[in-house]
Write an enzyme that holds these catalytic residues in place. Structure first.
Site, PDB file in Angstrom:
ATOM      1  N   GLY A 151      -4.923  14.587  17.488  1.00  0.00           N
ATOM      2  CA  GLY A 151      -4.945  13.288  18.140  1.00  0.00           C
ATOM      3  C   GLY A 151      -6.298  12.902  18.715  1.00  0.00           C
ATOM      4  N   HIS A 171      -0.686  12.872   5.867  1.00  0.00           N
ATOM      5  CA  HIS A 171      -0.139  11.684   6.509  1.00  0.00           C
ATOM      6  C   HIS A 171       0.248  10.724   5.380  1.00  0.00           C
ATOM      7  CE1 HIS A 171      -0.431   8.454   9.672  1.00  0.00           C
ATOM      8  NE2 HIS A 171      -0.734   7.721   8.621  1.00  0.00           N
ATOM      9  N   THR A 172       1.464  10.174   5.407  1.00  0.00           N
ATOM     10  CA  THR A 172       1.874   9.216   4.370  1.00  0.00           C
ATOM     11  C   THR A 172       2.348   7.923   5.024  1.00  0.00           C
ATOM     12  OG1 THR A 172       4.195   9.947   4.315  1.00  0.00           O
ATOM     13  CG2 THR A 172       2.656  11.088   2.848  1.00  0.00           C
ATOM     14  N   ASN A 173       2.211   6.833   4.284  1.00  0.00           N
ATOM     15  CA  ASN A 173       2.684   5.547   4.802  1.00  0.00           C
ATOM     16  C   ASN A 173       2.991   4.626   3.627  1.00  0.00           C
ATOM     17  OD1 ASN A 173       3.370   3.621   6.719  1.00  0.00           O
ATOM     18  ND2 ASN A 173       1.329   3.464   7.621  1.00  0.00           N
ATOM     19  N   TRP A 209      -9.285  10.182  16.339  1.00  0.00           N
ATOM     20  CA  TRP A 209      -7.827  10.391  16.303  1.00  0.00           C
ATOM     21  C   TRP A 209      -7.329  11.471  15.342  1.00  0.00           C
ATOM     22  CZ3 TRP A 209      -5.793   9.532  11.484  1.00  0.00           C
ATOM     23  CH2 TRP A 209      -6.533   8.699  10.620  1.00  0.00           C
ATOM     24  N   ARG A 248       9.299   4.890  19.937  1.00  0.00           N
ATOM     25  CA  ARG A 248       8.366   3.926  19.386  1.00  0.00           C
ATOM     26  C   ARG A 248       9.038   2.591  19.022  1.00  0.00           C
ATOM     27  NH1 ARG A 248       5.363   5.161  13.747  1.00  0.00           N
ATOM     28  NH2 ARG A 248       4.124   3.257  13.563  1.00  0.00           N
ATOM     29  N   GLU A 264       0.845  -1.197   0.000  1.00  0.00           N
ATOM     30  CA  GLU A 264       0.000   0.000   0.000  1.00  0.00           C
ATOM     31  C   GLU A 264       0.877   1.242   0.000  1.00  0.00           C
ATOM     32  OE1 GLU A 264      -3.357  -0.378   2.809  1.00  0.00           O
ATOM     33  OE2 GLU A 264      -3.108   1.747   3.242  1.00  0.00           O
ATOM     34  N   GLU A 303      -3.026  10.444   3.282  1.00  0.00           N
ATOM     35  CA  GLU A 303      -4.273  10.719   4.005  1.00  0.00           C
ATOM     36  C   GLU A 303      -4.238  12.174   4.430  1.00  0.00           C
ATOM     37  OE1 GLU A 303      -6.008   8.049   7.020  1.00  0.00           O
ATOM     38  OE2 GLU A 303      -4.429   6.655   6.476  1.00  0.00           O
ATOM     39  N   ARG A 324       5.279   3.021   8.805  1.00  0.00           N
ATOM     40  CA  ARG A 324       6.314   3.850   8.180  1.00  0.00           C
ATOM     41  C   ARG A 324       5.763   5.246   7.923  1.00  0.00           C
ATOM     42  NH1 ARG A 324       7.128  -1.028   4.842  1.00  0.00           N
ATOM     43  NH2 ARG A 324       9.049  -2.009   5.537  1.00  0.00           N
ATOM     44  N   GLU A 325       5.147   5.825   8.953  1.00  0.00           N
ATOM     45  CA  GLU A 325       4.455   7.089   8.748  1.00  0.00           C
ATOM     46  C   GLU A 325       5.414   8.284   8.687  1.00  0.00           C
ATOM     47  OE1 GLU A 325       3.953   4.983  11.289  1.00  0.00           O
ATOM     48  OE2 GLU A 325       1.881   4.254  11.130  1.00  0.00           O
ATOM     49  N   ASP A 330       0.217   5.258   0.679  1.00  0.00           N
ATOM     50  CA  ASP A 330      -0.867   6.088   1.232  1.00  0.00           C
ATOM     51  C   ASP A 330      -0.622   7.574   1.309  1.00  0.00           C
ATOM     52  OD1 ASP A 330      -2.553   4.118   2.174  1.00  0.00           O
ATOM     53  OD2 ASP A 330      -1.500   3.928   4.078  1.00  0.00           O
TER      54      ASP A 330
END
Ligand SMILES: *[C@@H]1O[C@H](CO)[C@@H](O)[C@H](O)[C@H]1NC(C)=O
Length: 304
Positions: free
Chosen positions: A216, A135-137, A212, A290, A118, A122, A146-147, A120
């Site tokens: 957040g 927002h990318t991934n 979210w 993280r 995928e 967003e 992998r944001e 992404d």
């Protein structure tokens, strides 16, 4: 068709001028016949399918404009009819204006089935006057995390802007108005999976995620502003390899398209550094908290 033209052209060299006329006619025919296959440039009816939300998704103006909307009952969405494996995919979007807090406009490529790949985009809405987050991934074989997130250097609700996914066997480049904001390199030989075998469709949807999306989840959707609307136009897949049973397979070895850059030129690298310096607000590769066990492998090789 090409063969025919060449044969004709060869013949006309040693023949009368009337066969030159035939060559011209054949050439015109080729140009005319070719246009349907590059229809991606225009007609959204041809390329896209409304899949979710009933009347909330619409293709208008004879296939030039698509709108999605979101109300208290449902969001809406569409997919591409065809699947792609490598290429450049561009579309212009105008995002939900005004108070868009809690809304998410997703725009992404995805393969089907398990262990999916995928790519992404967003767009996370905000209250009036506050910035959207892009927002990318990237998921490879079912694994994401992998944001990277960015603010934009313009208001994405005022006008249409072009969001592009450049996907070639060497890297994936996310672009906004031709400015690269993110590059994901193929590090397969160092053990990081890269999406290069599964064809993907384009998906887009407008939905509510106020648990979210905005600060957040602190800021909720103001439903008195519904319906929320996003606009799409100028879908361009002319430079993508279409994966279908009736055409030659798209493979990493065979894919070559002069309009799909392999990586960045010096100007692109400068632009990318500029975006990363001033507009990037989150990068998983910097998030040591993280990943206490160590950053994902590809973070060690990132050149940018
Ligand atoms: C919304 O605006 C706030 C305040 O400027 C900001 O912190 C936040 O990153 C913005 N975007 C989203 C999607 O929350």
């Amino acid at each position: 068709m090409m063969m025919m033209m060449m044969m004709r052209a060869g013949y006309s060299n040693s023949s009368s001028s009337s066969s030159n006329g035939v060559v011209v006619i054949i050439f015109v025919l080729i140009v005319l016949l070719k246009s349907p296959s590059t229809l991606g440039n225009g007609n959204l009816f041809e390329e896209l399918e409304l899949t979710w939300g009933g009347h909330r998704a619409k293709i208008l103006d004879g296939g030039k404009l698509l709108t999605l909307s979101l109300d208290t009952i449902s969001g809406s969405g569409f997919t591409s009819k065809r699947q792609y494996l490598f290429g450049r995919i561009d579309m212009q979007l105008k995002l939900v204006a005004g108070n868009s807090a809690g809304t998410v406009t997703a725009y992404y490529l995805s393969s089907e089935g398990g262990n999916h790949d995928e790519i992404d985009f967003e767009f996370l809405g905000n209250v009036s006057g506050e910035p959207y987050i892009v927002h990318t991934n990237v998921y490879t074989q079912g694994k994401g995390e992998r944001e990277q997130q960015f603010y934009l250097w313009f208001d994405p609700t005022k006008n249409f802007h072009t969001y592009s996914i450049v996907w070639n066997p060497h890297n994936i480049i996310f672009m906004v108005d031709n400015t690269p904001i993110r590059v994901f390199n193929n590090e397969e030989r160092r053990g990081v999976p890269f999406p290069n075998k599964q064809p993907m469709k384009l998906y887009s949807s407008l939905w509510n995620a106020d648990q979210w999306a905005t600060r957040g989840g602190l800021v909720k959707t103001d439903w008195s502003k519904a319906p929320f609307k996003a606009y799409y136009r100028n879908f361009n897949v002319a430079n993508a390899c279409v994966a279908s049973p009736s055409s030659p397979p798209c493979t990493a070895k065979s894919f070559a398209n002069a309009s799909v850059p392999r990586g960045l030129d010096p100007r692109g690298r400068r632009r990318l550094r500029w975006v990363q310096k001033y507009y990037m607000i989150y990068n998983y590769c910097n998030d040591l908290k993280r990943f206490p066990q160590g950053l994902p492998r590809e973070c060690r090789f990132t050149k940018f």
